[in-house]
Write a protein that holds these residues in place. Structure first.
Motif, PDB file in Angstrom:
ATOM      1  N   ALA B 165       0.727  -1.160  -0.191  1.00  0.00           N
ATOM      2  CA  ALA B 165       0.098   0.036   0.036  1.00  0.00           C
ATOM      3  C   ALA B 165       0.811   1.368   0.062  1.00  0.00           C
ATOM      4  CB  ALA B 165      -0.884   0.176   1.279  1.00  0.00           C
ATOM      5  N   ILE B 166       1.965   1.275   0.402  1.00  0.00           N
ATOM      6  CA  ILE B 166       2.838   2.392   0.752  1.00  0.00           C
ATOM      7  C   ILE B 166       3.288   2.888  -0.529  1.00  0.00           C
ATOM      8  CG2 ILE B 166       5.102   3.337   1.704  1.00  0.00           C
ATOM      9  CD1 ILE B 166       4.775   1.385   3.918  1.00  0.00           C
ATOM     10  N   PRO B 167       3.739   2.183  -1.557  1.00  0.00           N
ATOM     11  CA  PRO B 167       4.412   3.107  -2.650  1.00  0.00           C
ATOM     12  C   PRO B 167       3.087   3.039  -3.506  1.00  0.00           C
ATOM     13  CG  PRO B 167       5.149   0.432  -2.631  1.00  0.00           C
ATOM     14  CD  PRO B 167       4.575   0.977  -1.343  1.00  0.00           C
ATOM     15  N   LEU B 168       1.923   2.212  -3.414  1.00  0.00           N
ATOM     16  CA  LEU B 168       0.817   2.549  -4.326  1.00  0.00           C
ATOM     17  C   LEU B 168       0.057   3.763  -3.752  1.00  0.00           C
ATOM     18  CD1 LEU B 168      -0.880   1.261  -6.435  1.00  0.00           C
ATOM     19  CD2 LEU B 168      -2.238   0.256  -4.579  1.00  0.00           C
ATOM     20  N   LYS B 169       0.048   4.213  -2.440  1.00  0.00           N
ATOM     21  CA  LYS B 169      -0.442   5.618  -1.868  1.00  0.00           C
ATOM     22  C   LYS B 169       0.488   6.715  -2.514  1.00  0.00           C
ATOM     23  CE  LYS B 169      -2.980   8.117   0.818  1.00  0.00           C
ATOM     24  NZ  LYS B 169      -2.708   9.250   0.186  1.00  0.00           N
ATOM     25  N   LEU B 170       1.852   6.462  -2.222  1.00  0.00           N
ATOM     26  CA  LEU B 170       2.658   7.621  -2.540  1.00  0.00           C
ATOM     27  C   LEU B 170       2.836   7.870  -4.064  1.00  0.00           C
ATOM     28  CD1 LEU B 170       5.425   6.619   0.281  1.00  0.00           C
ATOM     29  CD2 LEU B 170       3.775   8.511   0.208  1.00  0.00           C
ATOM     30  N   ILE B 171       2.748   6.673  -4.856  1.00  0.00           N
ATOM     31  CA  ILE B 171       3.324   6.864  -6.296  1.00  0.00           C
ATOM     32  C   ILE B 171       1.840   7.116  -6.976  1.00  0.00           C
ATOM     33  CG2 ILE B 171       4.343   6.098  -8.361  1.00  0.00           C
ATOM     34  CD1 ILE B 171       6.198   4.751  -6.333  1.00  0.00           C
ATOM     35  N   GLY B 172       0.613   6.502  -6.602  1.00  0.00           N
ATOM     36  CA  GLY B 172      -0.530   6.081  -7.458  1.00  0.00           C
ATOM     37  C   GLY B 172      -0.370   5.293  -8.249  1.00  0.00           C
ATOM     38  N   GLY B 174      -0.129   2.931 -11.645  1.00  0.00           N
ATOM     39  CA  GLY B 174       0.234   3.232 -12.943  1.00  0.00           C
ATOM     40  C   GLY B 174       1.362   4.329 -13.127  1.00  0.00           C
ATOM     41  N   GLY B 175       1.628   4.911 -12.096  1.00  0.00           N
ATOM     42  CA  GLY B 175       2.878   5.802 -11.934  1.00  0.00           C
ATOM     43  C   GLY B 175       4.059   5.213 -11.607  1.00  0.00           C
ATOM     44  N   SER B 176       5.120   6.216 -11.953  1.00  0.00           N
ATOM     45  CA  SER B 176       6.269   5.658 -11.215  1.00  0.00           C
ATOM     46  C   SER B 176       7.300   6.585 -10.998  1.00  0.00           C
ATOM     47  CB  SER B 176       7.137   4.421 -12.253  1.00  0.00           C
ATOM     48  OG  SER B 176       7.580   5.329 -13.570  1.00  0.00           O
ATOM     49  N   LEU B 177       8.237   6.544 -10.133  1.00  0.00           N
ATOM     50  CA  LEU B 177       9.382   7.849  -9.937  1.00  0.00           C
ATOM     51  C   LEU B 177      10.571   7.320 -10.699  1.00  0.00           C
ATOM     52  CD1 LEU B 177       8.588   7.650  -5.977  1.00  0.00           C
ATOM     53  CD2 LEU B 177       7.747   9.247  -7.684  1.00  0.00           C
ATOM     54  N   ARG B 178      11.192   8.296 -11.037  1.00  0.00           N
ATOM     55  CA  ARG B 178      12.211   8.100 -11.802  1.00  0.00           C
ATOM     56  C   ARG B 178      13.544   8.204 -10.807  1.00  0.00           C
ATOM     57  NH1 ARG B 178      11.417  13.417 -11.743  1.00  0.00           N
ATOM     58  NH2 ARG B 178      13.112  14.836 -11.424  1.00  0.00           N
ATOM     59  N   PHE B 179      14.497   7.234 -10.801  1.00  0.00           N
ATOM     60  CA  PHE B 179      15.581   7.073  -9.855  1.00  0.00           C
ATOM     61  C   PHE B 179      16.962   7.469 -10.707  1.00  0.00           C
ATOM     62  CE2 PHE B 179      17.945   4.590  -6.565  1.00  0.00           C
ATOM     63  CZ  PHE B 179      17.473   5.032  -5.607  1.00  0.00           C
ATOM     64  N   GLY B 337      16.275   2.125 -12.752  1.00  0.00           N
ATOM     65  CA  GLY B 337      16.199   3.496 -13.002  1.00  0.00           C
ATOM     66  C   GLY B 337      15.041   4.207 -12.730  1.00  0.00           C
ATOM     67  N   LYS B 338      14.157   3.174 -12.070  1.00  0.00           N
ATOM     68  CA  LYS B 338      12.775   3.912 -11.389  1.00  0.00           C
ATOM     69  C   LYS B 338      12.106   2.977 -10.321  1.00  0.00           C
ATOM     70  CE  LYS B 338       9.727   1.163 -14.551  1.00  0.00           C
ATOM     71  NZ  LYS B 338       9.727   0.358 -15.201  1.00  0.00           N
ATOM     72  N   VAL B 339      11.170   3.667  -9.646  1.00  0.00           N
ATOM     73  CA  VAL B 339      10.542   2.885  -8.710  1.00  0.00           C
ATOM     74  C   VAL B 339       9.067   2.935  -8.952  1.00  0.00           C
ATOM     75  CG1 VAL B 339       9.987   2.689  -6.189  1.00  0.00           C
ATOM     76  CG2 VAL B 339      12.055   3.517  -6.873  1.00  0.00           C
ATOM     77  N   SER B 340       8.391   1.776  -9.011  1.00  0.00           N
ATOM     78  CA  SER B 340       6.873   1.836  -9.503  1.00  0.00           C
ATOM     79  C   SER B 340       6.211   1.163  -8.152  1.00  0.00           C
ATOM     80  CB  SER B 340       6.886   1.207 -10.750  1.00  0.00           C
ATOM     81  OG  SER B 340       7.358  -0.166 -10.659  1.00  0.00           O
ATOM     82  N   GLY B 342       4.643  -1.428  -7.867  1.00  0.00           N
ATOM     83  CA  GLY B 342       4.868  -3.058  -8.139  1.00  0.00           C
ATOM     84  C   GLY B 342       6.354  -3.397  -7.668  1.00  0.00           C
ATOM     85  N   SER B 343       7.280  -2.537  -7.323  1.00  0.00           N
ATOM     86  CA  SER B 343       8.491  -2.768  -7.083  1.00  0.00           C
ATOM     87  C   SER B 343       8.716  -3.827  -5.921  1.00  0.00           C
ATOM     88  CB  SER B 343       9.416  -1.483  -6.863  1.00  0.00           C
ATOM     89  OG  SER B 343       9.625  -0.838  -8.010  1.00  0.00           O
ATOM     90  N   GLY B 344       9.325  -4.973  -6.232  1.00  0.00           N
ATOM     91  CA  GLY B 344       9.610  -5.877  -4.868  1.00  0.00           C
ATOM     92  C   GLY B 344       8.369  -6.710  -4.696  1.00  0.00           C
ATOM     93  N   GLY B 345       7.420  -6.487  -5.364  1.00  0.00           N
ATOM     94  CA  GLY B 345       6.154  -7.443  -5.161  1.00  0.00           C
ATOM     95  C   GLY B 345       6.107  -8.460  -6.225  1.00  0.00           C
ATOM     96  N   GLY B 346       7.149  -8.708  -7.062  1.00  0.00           N
ATOM     97  CA  GLY B 346       7.368  -9.860  -7.839  1.00  0.00           C
ATOM     98  C   GLY B 346       8.037 -11.072  -7.385  1.00  0.00           C
ATOM     99  N   ASN B 347       8.745 -11.475  -8.072  1.00  0.00           N
ATOM    100  CA  ASN B 347       9.233 -12.718  -7.607  1.00  0.00           C
ATOM    101  C   ASN B 347      10.676 -12.452  -6.717  1.00  0.00           C
ATOM    102  OD1 ASN B 347       7.892 -14.501  -9.151  1.00  0.00           O
ATOM    103  ND2 ASN B 347       8.787 -13.843 -10.895  1.00  0.00           N
ATOM    104  N   GLU B 348      10.985 -11.178  -6.608  1.00  0.00           N
ATOM    105  CA  GLU B 348      12.148 -10.781  -5.934  1.00  0.00           C
ATOM    106  C   GLU B 348      12.447 -11.713  -4.613  1.00  0.00           C
ATOM    107  OE1 GLU B 348      10.246  -8.740  -6.795  1.00  0.00           O
ATOM    108  OE2 GLU B 348      11.269  -7.157  -7.998  1.00  0.00           O
ATOM    109  N   LEU B 349      11.379 -11.790  -3.657  1.00  0.00           N
ATOM    110  CA  LEU B 349      11.395 -12.274  -2.330  1.00  0.00           C
ATOM    111  C   LEU B 349      11.721 -14.134  -2.784  1.00  0.00           C
ATOM    112  CD1 LEU B 349      11.099 -12.267   0.550  1.00  0.00           C
ATOM    113  CD2 LEU B 349       9.255 -13.837   0.230  1.00  0.00           C
ATOM    114  N   LEU B 350      11.131 -14.590  -3.667  1.00  0.00           N
ATOM    115  CA  LEU B 350      11.250 -16.054  -3.716  1.00  0.00           C
ATOM    116  C   LEU B 350      12.656 -16.263  -4.385  1.00  0.00           C
ATOM    117  CD1 LEU B 350       7.542 -17.624  -4.745  1.00  0.00           C
ATOM    118  CD2 LEU B 350       8.905 -17.593  -2.738  1.00  0.00           C
TER     119      LEU B 350
END
Ligand SMILES: Nc1ncnc2c1ncn2[C@@H]1O[C@H](COP(=O)(O)OP(=O)(O)OP(=O)(O)O)[C@@H](O)[C@H]1O
Ligand SMILES: [Mg+2]
Lengths: 258, 424
Positions: B165-172, B174-179, B337-340, B342-350
Motif C-alpha cells: 500500500a505504501i508505494p501505491l499510495k505515495l506514487i499512485g 500506474g505511475g512511477s518515480l524516476r531514480f 532507474g525507477k521505482v513503481s 509494484g517494485s519488490g512485489g514480484g518474484n524478488e522474495l522467492l
C-alpha cells in the motif's frame, strides 16, 4: 550445622491448575552432596529449574549465603555462582563443544570472540574430567553420543569455578566407566567445598556419594535427612509412599488424596 | 597447556583421540571433507556445481553468454538478489521466514526516491531514510513475532500485503518515480576506475592472506585445532585467482563496439556487495551477537537457559533482514532507474529465499552464512540472464526458477536427515 549456601523456603509452584510444588524447603550445604530423590513427576526437575531461574516461583524465598536474593533469570543465577546440568542437557547441536561450553558467556577481545582463550580453557576443563572419547573439541555436538553430550554439559557447568552445581540425572545416559567418573567428580566437587545437588534414581549411587538426602513425594518434601540416618530401603519407601516409620509426610486426609 | 605431546603412544588425560594429528596433511583434510559431504553437510557445493552446469549449458547454447559484457551485466543483476538473500539468511538462521522482505525493499526505495525528487535531499540522507524505513518495518515484524508469538509466516504475509500500500499510495497506480540520482543510479551503470579496482583487489587478497596465515600461526603455536598449512595456502591461491580473474575480466573494455566506446572497470554494485559480505561474515563468525544468532537458531531453549536474550536476538534478525531488503530495493531501483508501485512485489522474495537455500542456508534454522547468499544469488541471477539471451518466454524462466528452489529445498531437507543420521 554450617549455614546453607543456597536455600529455598516455602516454595510453591503451579503450572495452570497443576500444583507441582507444595511449601518446599530445600537447602544446599557447602562441601556436601545433597541427593534429591523422588518418583517420576515428583517435581525434582521443576525445583531445579526454579533454582536455575528458568521458572519463577509463586511464593517462597530464595536465599544465597543466608541473604535473600532476587533472581529474575538464568543470568542472575549464574552470577551467584550456581551452575546447572539439565536433564535434557540444553546443548545447541549446531555449535561445537567449545561454543556450547561458553554459550552466553563468551570470552572476547574487544568486540571479537577470543577463540584461542576459549578453546584452551575448554580443553583444560575437559582434560581435568579425563574425557578421552571426544575426537576434537571443535566437533559439533550433533556428532556426539549421548554420554559424550552428558560430559560436555557437565564440563560446561564446572568450567566456571562455581559455588553450587546442580546435576539433574547426570548419569542416566552413561556407561559404567563414565558413571564412575561422574560420581567421582561429584565427590571431588563437594570435597573442594562446593555445594552439589545430585538428582538420581539410582539408590546405590545416592548412598555412595551423598551426604544428605531430600526426598520429594508428589511435590512435597517427605524427608530431609543425613544419609547415615536412613537405609536404602527407607529411601525407597519415602520415594514411593511419602513416609517411612517416623519419617515422612504425616498421614493427613486432606493431603493423602493429592 | 594440557595436551601437547608428540608421543601418541601414551593416551594422556585429555588426549582427544585425534586432536593432535587433526588434519595435519592435505589427505586428512580431504578425507574429513568427504566424510562431511557423506554425512549431509554439503555447504555451498550444490550451488557451485549448479553454477558450473548453468555456465556450461548457456555458453554452449549462446555465444554471447560468456562475453565480458554479459558477465558484467550478470554481476549487476545479481546484486539486489544477493543483498536481499543476505538479509534473509539472518531470519532463516532462526528458522523463521520473512515473506515481506521484497516489498519492504520496494517501499523503502520509494521513500528514498521521494526524498530525492520532492525534497532534494542529499543522496546519502535519502539512502539512510530508506534504510530506516526498512529497519522500522523489521522492528514491527520482530515485535509481533516475539511478543505476540504469531508465526513469522503469518505476520510477514500480512506485511507483504499491507506494505504494498505504501508505494501505491505515495506514487499512485500506474505511475512511477524516476531514480536517476548520479550516485545511486551510478551503482548499476558506472564502474570503478580500473586502477582503483586493481588496488582494491590486491588489498583484499593480501588482507585475506595475512589473516589466514596469522590465524594459522597463532592457533598452531598453541596447539589448537587448525587447518594444515597447504590447505590454507590453497585457499589463498583460489581466492586470489577468483578476485584477480574477475578484476581482469571486468577491467577489459567490454563495449559491444570497442572502437567507439570504452566500458571498463568493476561495476560499483560489486564493491557494495563485497563490503556487505565482509561485514556480515565478521558479525556472524567473530562476534557474540553472531554466536547467539546460531545458538537461538539451533536450540532456542538452550540459548535462553544460557542467559541469552532470545527476544532481542529474534527482533534484531528481522531488523537486519528488512534493512538489507531496503538496500536491495535501492539496488533494484538503481538497476531499472525507477521505482513503481509494484517494485519488490514480484518474484524478488522467492528468488532471494531460493538463493539463500541454494547457497546452503537451511530452512530449518541454525545453519547459514553470508557467503551462501552470494553463491546462491549468482545461480539464481544466471537463470534469467541466460534464458533472456536465448529469447525464451517468461514462463520458462518461472518454471526453471521454481524448479531450482524446490530442488534446493529438497537437498536441504535430505541433507538434514542425513546429518541427524550420521551425526555430522
Ligand atoms: N512446563 C510445565 N507445564 C505443566 N506441567 C509441568 C511442566 N513441567 C513439569 N510439569 C509437571 O510437573 C510435575 C513434575 O515434573 P518434573 O519434571 O519436575 O518431575 P521430575 O521429578 O523431574 O520427574 P522425572 O524423574 O521423570 O524427571 C509433573 O507432573 C509434570 O507433568
Ligand atoms: Mg526430571
Amino acid at each position: 550445622m554450617a549455614q546453607p549456601l543456597l536455600e529455598l523456603r516455602g516454595v510453591n509452584k503451579s503450572f495452570g491448575v497443576a500444583h507441582v510444588l507444595h511449601d518446599v524447603d530445600f537447602a544446599v550445604y557447602p562441601g556436601q552432596v545433597t541427593a534429591l530423590v523422588g518418583d517420576n513427576g515428583a517435581g525434582k526437575s521443576t525445583l531445579v529449574k526454579i533454582i536455575a531461574g528458568i521458572y519463577g516461583r509463586d511464593t517462597g524465598d530464595y536465599l544465597f549465603d543466608g541473604q535473600s536474593v532476587n533472581v529474575h533469570g538464568p543470568r542472575d543465577v549464574a552470577a551467584l555462582g550456581v551452575e546447572v546440568v539439565y536433564q535434557d542437557l540444553a546443548l545447541c547441536e549446531n555449535l561445537d563443544i567449545v561454543e556450547n561450553m561458553f554459550l552466553g558467556r563468551e570470552e572476547t577481545k574487544g568486540i571479537t570472540l577470543d577463540e584461542v582463550a576459549m578453546e584452551s580453557r575448554a580443553r583444560e576443563t575437559l582434560a581435568s574430567l579425563s574425557v578421552r572419547t571426544v575426537k576434537s573439541v571443535r566437533q559439533s555436538v550433533s556428532s556426539l553420543s549421548g554420554g559424550q553430550r552428558q560430559t560436555v554439559a557437565i564440563a560446561k557447568a564446572v568450567l566456571w569455578n562455581s559455588k553450587v552445581v546442580l546435576l539433574d540425572e547426570p548419569t542416566a545416559a552413561l556407561g559404567v566407566a563414565q558413571t564412575r567418573q561422574v560420581l567421582d567428580l561429584v565427590r571431588r566437587l563437594a570435597d573442594r567445598g562446593l555445594g552439589v545437588v545430585l538428582i538420581s534414581h539410582n539408590m546405590g549411587d545416592v548412598m555412595e556419594v551423598a551426604d544428605r538426602v531430600t526426598a520429594l513425594y508428589l511435590g512435597r518434601v517427605a524427608a530431609d535427612v543425613h544419609v547415615e540416618e536412613v537405609t536404602h530401603g527407607r529411601i525407597v519407601e519415602l520415594i514411593t509412599a511419602g513416609r517411612s516409620g517416623d519419617l515422612g509426610i504425616a498421614e493427613n486426609p486432606a493431603t493423602a488424596t493429592v | 597447556m594440557s595436551v601437547e605431546s608428540d608421543t601418541p603412544a601414551k593416551p594422556a588425560d585429555g588426549a582427544f583421540a585425534s586432536d593432535n594429528r587433526q588434519a595435519v596433511t592435505l589427505g586428512d583434510s580431504a578425507r574429513d571433507y568427504v566424510n562431511r559431504l557423506r554425512g549431509g553437510d554439503m555447504g555451498s557445493l550444490p550451488a557451485i556445481l549448479g553454477l558450473v552446469v548453468l555456465f556450461v549449458v548457456f555458453s554452449t547454447l549462446h555465444d554471447r553468454f560468456l562475453t565480458t559484457y554479459n558477465m558484467a551485466n550478470l554481476v549487476v543483476q545479481a546484486g539486489s538478489i544477493i543483498v536481499l538473500a543476505m538479509g534473509l539468511v539472518f531470519v532463516l538462521l532462526l528458522g523463521e521466514i520473512d515473506l515481506s522482505a521484497g516489498v519492504a525493499g520496494g517501499a523503502s526505495a520509494c521513500v528514498t526516491a521521494l526524498m530525492l525528487i520532492d525534497h532534494d535531499w542529499h543522496w546519502l540522507l535519502a539512502t539512510i531514510a530508506g534504510i530506516v524505513v526498512g529497519a522500522v518495518i523489521g522492528l514491527a515484524i520482530g515485535a509481533l513475532v516475539s511478543f505476540l508469538g504469531i508465526p513469522s509466516f503469518v505476520v510477514t504475509l500480512a506485511f507483504f500485503l499491507a506494505l504494498q500500500a505504501i508505494p501505491l499510495k505515495l506514487i499512485g497506480s500506474g505511475g512511477s518515480l524516476r531514480f536517476n540520482n548520479e550516485v545511486l543510479r551510478g551503482l548499476s551503470i558506472k564502474n570503478v576506475p580500473v586502477t582503483a579496482g586493481w588496488i582494491a583487489a590486491v588489498v583484499i587478497v593480501l588482507g585475506f592472506a595475512a589473516l589466514a596465515l596469522w590465524r594459522y600461526r597463532s592457533r598452531s603455536a598453541r596447539g589448537l585445532v587448525h587447518q594444515p598449512l597447504p590447505l590454507v595456502i590453497i585457499q589463498i591461491v583460489v581466492l586470489a585467482v577468483i578476485i584477480f580473474g574477475l578484476t581482469a575480466l571486468l577491467s577489459a573494455n567490454r563495449a559491444p563496439n570497442p572502437n567507439l566506446f570504452n566500458i571498463s572497470g568493476i561495476p560499483w554494485v560489486l564493491p557494495v556487495v563485497i563490503a556487505l559480505l565482509l561485514f556480515w561474515t565478521f558479525v556472524l563468525t567473530r562476534t557474540r551477537f553472531g554466536r547467539h544468532l546460531y545458538a537461538v537458531g539451533g536450540n532456542a531453549e538452550a540459548a535462553r537457559r544460557a542467559g541469552i536474550n532470545v527476544t532481542r536476538i529474534r527482533i534484531s534478525a528481522f531488523v537486519i533482514a528488512s534493512s538489507m531488503a531496503a538496500v536491495s530495493g535501492l539496488l533494484a531501483a538503481s538497476y531499472t532507474g525507477k521505482v513503481s508501485p509494484g517494485s519488490g512485489g514480484g518474484n524478488e522474495l522467492l528468488y532471494a529465499v531460493a538463493a539463500a537455500v541454494i547457497g546452503g542456508t537451511s530452512l530449518f534454522g541454525g545453519r547459514g552464512r553470508a557467503m551462501d547468499a552470494v553463491i546462491g544469488g549468482l545461480v539464481i541471477a544466471t537463470i534469467p540472464n541466460g534464458l533472456g539471451l536465448l529469447n525464451q518466454a517468461a514462463y520458462i524462466n518461472l518454471l526453471v526458477t521454481g524448479g531450482v528452489l524446490l530442488l534446493a529445498a529438497s537437498v536441504d531437507a535430505i541433507s538434514r536427515r542425513r546429518r541427524s543420521a550420521a551425526g555430522v
